[in-house]
Design a protein around this motif. Sequence first.
Motif, PDB file in Angstrom:
ATOM      1  N   UNK A  31       0.848  -1.189   0.000  1.00  0.00           N
ATOM      2  CA  UNK A  31       0.000   0.000   0.000  1.00  0.00           C
ATOM      3  C   UNK A  31       0.886   1.243   0.000  1.00  0.00           C
ATOM      4  N   UNK A  32       0.779   2.056  -1.049  1.00  0.00           N
ATOM      5  CA  UNK A  32       1.601   3.263  -1.187  1.00  0.00           C
ATOM      6  C   UNK A  32       0.721   4.494  -1.054  1.00  0.00           C
ATOM      7  N   UNK A  33       1.107   5.411  -0.170  1.00  0.00           N
ATOM      8  CA  UNK A  33       0.291   6.581   0.134  1.00  0.00           C
ATOM      9  C   UNK A  33       0.852   7.891  -0.407  1.00  0.00           C
ATOM     10  N   UNK A  34       1.929   7.805  -1.205  1.00  0.00           N
ATOM     11  CA  UNK A  34       2.453   8.992  -1.886  1.00  0.00           C
ATOM     12  C   UNK A  34       3.385   8.549  -3.012  1.00  0.00           C
ATOM     13  N   UNK A  35       3.765   9.494  -3.858  1.00  0.00           N
ATOM     14  CA  UNK A  35       4.581   9.161  -5.031  1.00  0.00           C
ATOM     15  C   UNK A  35       5.946   8.619  -4.646  1.00  0.00           C
TER      16      UNK A  35
END
Length: 243
Positions: free
Chosen positions: A229-233
């Motif tokens: 899960x990635x929450x920013x670039x």
Amino acid sequence: KTLILAFKKNNTKTVASQERFIHAFYTSYANVMVDTYYVASKFVANVIRDSKYNDVEHLVPVGQYRSDYLLLYKKTIVPEEICRAKKKNKKIIIALGWHCADTWYESSGSIDVNWTNQKFFIEDIIRLSKELKETFIVLRYKNLEWMKESFFNDVVNKIKKSDNVIISENYENLHSYKLCAHADLVIAKHTSLADECLSHKIPVFLHEYTHNMPKIVSGPFDWGKSYIVCNNYDQILNRSKIF
């Protein structure tokens, strides 16, 4: 649900199969009322059994039934869009984007499936393609109606000028599965296909943020606070580089 209740009233048995893994973790948004429900896993069966928002008599774990296509297409010819890049030993990333409404005013009523977020995701993928020169990225959507809108002209033109990112325009039956079956990595706005890829150990990073929100879908289920899960670039970029 009104039809299901009518069947119950007349003692007609109802059977369903689970399509979206994450819906098991929602409450009133996606509750299920059937006699027999074929579900994605034993874990999901236990979640549904313990939930007060579902009314299911028999839960039968069978896996995510459409994921079998990934096994099938892994054994077939590599899709034309990525064949040349694979021969050059480039890593293949399939970027699965969301659909969006056909008009701006319809789009603006949604916090996630809107034109601004659609363009934001594409811009992130273009940035990624410039950073990861050894990759070939294919953007894949449920449909391409949004490309007719002038709002997207700038990002579409950037893609046309790029050497290592394209938009897939092949809409033959189940072509998304053919692409993902041959991917080295999938980067996705949350979609059932991403969960199906995970079930067959195809690596996935979830693009779990928008232009103005750091989290979208992972509230009800967070994949165990997972690395995927990635929450920013920066997380998308750095984890892709490491991978």
